[in-house]
Design an enzyme around this catalytic site. Structure first.
Site, short mmCIF file in Angstrom:
data_model
loop_
_atom_site.label_atom_id
_atom_site.label_comp_id
_atom_site.label_asym_id
_atom_site.label_seq_id
_atom_site.Cartn_x
_atom_site.Cartn_y
_atom_site.Cartn_z
N PRO A 146 -31.72 -19.63 -8.11
CA PRO A 146 -32.84 -20.18 -7.64
C PRO A 146 -34.09 -19.79 -8.54
O PRO A 146 -33.77 -18.68 -9.14
CB PRO A 146 -33.21 -19.59 -6.36
CG PRO A 146 -32.37 -18.77 -5.96
CD PRO A 146 -31.50 -18.46 -7.00
N TYR A 180 -38.38 -20.64 -10.12
CA TYR A 180 -39.58 -21.46 -9.99
C TYR A 180 -40.57 -21.03 -10.93
O TYR A 180 -40.62 -20.04 -11.51
CB TYR A 180 -40.18 -21.06 -8.62
CG TYR A 180 -40.73 -19.68 -8.20
CD1 TYR A 180 -40.07 -18.71 -8.32
CD2 TYR A 180 -42.12 -19.52 -8.06
CE1 TYR A 180 -40.44 -17.32 -7.95
CE2 TYR A 180 -42.67 -18.26 -7.79
CZ TYR A 180 -41.71 -17.14 -7.89
OH TYR A 180 -42.31 -15.94 -7.94
N ARG A 197 -30.54 -22.01 -2.63
CA ARG A 197 -29.16 -21.42 -2.59
C ARG A 197 -28.29 -22.43 -1.92
O ARG A 197 -27.10 -22.58 -2.18
CB ARG A 197 -29.19 -20.19 -1.98
CG ARG A 197 -29.78 -19.02 -2.71
CD ARG A 197 -29.60 -17.56 -2.23
NE ARG A 197 -30.29 -16.60 -2.80
CZ ARG A 197 -31.43 -16.39 -2.37
NH1 ARG A 197 -32.09 -16.59 -1.12
NH2 ARG A 197 -32.26 -15.44 -3.07
N ASP A 211 -34.85 -12.57 -11.36
CA ASP A 211 -35.79 -11.48 -11.64
C ASP A 211 -34.83 -10.10 -11.66
O ASP A 211 -35.45 -9.13 -11.88
CB ASP A 211 -36.78 -11.53 -10.99
CG ASP A 211 -36.57 -11.43 -9.42
OD1 ASP A 211 -35.44 -11.70 -9.12
OD2 ASP A 211 -37.35 -10.87 -8.61
N GLU A 244 -28.85 -11.94 4.31
CA GLU A 244 -27.52 -11.68 3.73
C GLU A 244 -26.71 -11.43 4.94
O GLU A 244 -25.34 -11.91 4.88
CB GLU A 244 -27.78 -10.33 2.77
CG GLU A 244 -28.54 -10.90 1.69
CD GLU A 244 -29.97 -10.40 1.92
OE1 GLU A 244 -30.44 -10.52 2.82
OE2 GLU A 244 -30.63 -10.19 0.97
N THR A 302 -34.89 -5.28 -9.60
CA THR A 302 -36.14 -5.18 -10.31
C THR A 302 -37.04 -6.34 -9.84
O THR A 302 -36.77 -7.65 -9.63
CB THR A 302 -36.06 -5.23 -11.90
OG1 THR A 302 -35.10 -6.04 -12.08
CG2 THR A 302 -35.37 -3.76 -12.24
N ARG A 303 -38.45 -6.21 -9.98
CA ARG A 303 -39.45 -7.23 -9.88
C ARG A 303 -40.35 -6.98 -10.73
O ARG A 303 -40.92 -5.90 -11.13
CB ARG A 303 -40.06 -7.04 -8.45
CG ARG A 303 -38.86 -7.17 -7.38
CD ARG A 303 -39.52 -6.96 -5.87
NE ARG A 303 -40.25 -8.08 -5.45
CZ ARG A 303 -40.90 -8.08 -4.42
NH1 ARG A 303 -41.27 -7.35 -3.80
NH2 ARG A 303 -41.47 -9.18 -4.17
N1 UDP Z 1 -37.63 -18.21 -5.72
C1 UDP Z 1 -37.98 -19.58 -5.61
N2 UDP Z 1 -39.00 -20.05 -5.10
C2 UDP Z 1 -40.03 -19.31 -4.58
C3 UDP Z 1 -39.81 -17.94 -4.51
C4 UDP Z 1 -38.62 -17.43 -5.16
O1 UDP Z 1 -36.86 -20.29 -6.02
O2 UDP Z 1 -41.16 -19.73 -4.08
C5 UDP Z 1 -36.49 -17.55 -6.32
C6 UDP Z 1 -36.75 -16.56 -7.43
O3 UDP Z 1 -36.95 -17.05 -8.58
C7 UDP Z 1 -35.57 -15.69 -7.22
C8 UDP Z 1 -35.26 -15.77 -5.89
O4 UDP Z 1 -35.68 -17.06 -5.07
O5 UDP Z 1 -34.47 -16.27 -7.99
C9 UDP Z 1 -35.81 -14.67 -4.88
O6 UDP Z 1 -37.06 -14.53 -5.01
P1 UDP Z 1 -37.91 -13.20 -5.42
O7 UDP Z 1 -37.27 -12.56 -6.40
O8 UDP Z 1 -39.11 -13.70 -5.28
O9 UDP Z 1 -37.57 -12.34 -4.06
P2 UDP Z 1 -37.66 -11.03 -3.71
O10 UDP Z 1 -37.09 -10.11 -5.05
O11 UDP Z 1 -38.88 -10.75 -3.80
O12 UDP Z 1 -36.89 -10.77 -2.50
MN MN Z 2 -36.60 -10.75 -6.81
#
Ligand code: UDP
Ligand code: MN
Length: 324
Positions: free
Chosen positions: A88, A90, A167, A193, A280, A308-309
């Protein structure tokens, strides 16, 4: 020698000669046929390569892309399953940087089919161009998060699930386009990410039903990991910063599922109804039990993926007419 004996002798010699020429002819024919077949194979190879190189401009159908992927897989790695990576993504300032990183990681791995699902109203040129330039076998989809869910982002009290519709759209594509039993592979949820070692994909290729492994830098721990019994080689529990007693205390980056299972358990999807931090665990419950999990990465002693973020950059000015 009487006359008939001499005639017989003569006749024998003649038919031997004939036999010899027949054999010679047959031999030449076989050699010629073989060379034609070989050059046919060469031509097929060239054709495949040309197809691969120009696939972006040809607007191939889904089925043609799948076929191309299979040909590629056969050519290089007969025993290496196709790994379907569901990503996914964005728009935000770091999107192109993140997608560049993970697409170039995927370039180092054989037999990848990258499924990218944009959280947007329509597909963007940025993502389209990035996929095209990567020359990866890829499928580009779009699925926008419902505004009511998105608005939860602004409210710090309700943290929404991210990537849910995207997903599910990836899963739907697999179920609509691939046939259980016929298409072989493994499915991995690959957020845009995280940081992925190419070693991870060697582990994913080993998955028979559901494979699991440690994930670094997640849930307030340096690493979250399944606990593996040394004697039985089975998963007995989890080290996790968040509800370690969940049926599966595993991050999205910490498991992969056999394609056949994904295709046959058609009801298995993600949902906003799932409790916080349970996506999950609830998803995995459709497919397996803790006892059946396959602990990979040296019985879950190695870290090949990190949650990682990327910090949101502070942008105070934008230069127009340049894609960043
Ligand atoms: N994502 C998305 N739309 C959103 C926020 C996140 O498609 O509004 C995607 C993002 O690109 C990533 C996945 O969903 O591939 C998980 O998001 P994120 O990494 O922000 O989540 P976290 O790591 O904080 O759980
Ligand atoms: Mn993430």
């Amino acid at each position: 020698m009487d006359r008939s004996a001499s005639f017989n002798h003569h006749h024998k010699m003649k038919s031997r000669k004939l036999g010899f020429y027949l054999l010679l002819f047959l031999g030449i024919f076989v050699l010629w046929k073989l060379s034609v077949i070989e050059s046919g194979i060469d031509k097929l190879e060239l054709l495949k390569e040309a197809l691969q190189l120009h696939k972006d401009k040809l607007h191939l159908t889904e089925q043609q892309i799948i076929l191309l992927q299979q040909l590629e897989a056969e050519k290089h790695h007969t025993n290496y399953p196709i790994i379907y990576c569901i990503t996914p993504t964005y728009w935000r300032y770091v999107q192109k940087a993140e997608l560049t990183q993970i697409s170039q990681t995927l370039k180092l791995v054989p037999n990848i089919h990258w499924i990218v699902i944009e959280d947007a109203k329509e597909k963007s040129d940025l993502v389209r161009n990035l996929i095209e330039e990567s020359h990866l076998i890829a499928t580009h989809l779009v699925a926008q998060t419902a505004p009511v869910e998105k608005s939860k982002d602004k409210n710090p009290k309700v943290k929404r699930h991210r990537g849910v519709e995207q997903r599910n759209t990836g899963l739907k594509w697999l179920r609509d386009n691939l046939v259980p039993g016929k298409h072989k592979g493994v499915v991995y949820f690959m957020d845009d990410d995280n940081t992925y070692s190419i070693k991870l994909f060697e582990e994913i290729a080993k998955v028979k039903r559901v494979g699991v492994w440690p994930v670094g830098l997640v849930g307030g721990l340096n690493v979250e990991m399944p606990i593996v019994d040394e004697n039985t080689g089975k998963v007995t529990g989890y080290k996790s910063g968040w509800l370690p007693n969940r049926p599966f205390a595993i991050d999205m980056a910490g498991f992969a599922i056999n394609l056949d299972l994904i295709l046959t358990k058609k009801d298995a999807n993600f949902s906003y109804q799932m409790a916080k931090g349970m996506q999950e665990s609830e998803f995995l419950s459709y497919f397996t039990t803790k006892e059946e999990l396959e602990p990979l990465a040296d019985l879950c002693t190695k870290v090949y993926v990190w949650h990682t973020r990327t910090e949101t950059p502070k942008i105070s000015g934008t230069i127009p007419n340049i894609e960043v």
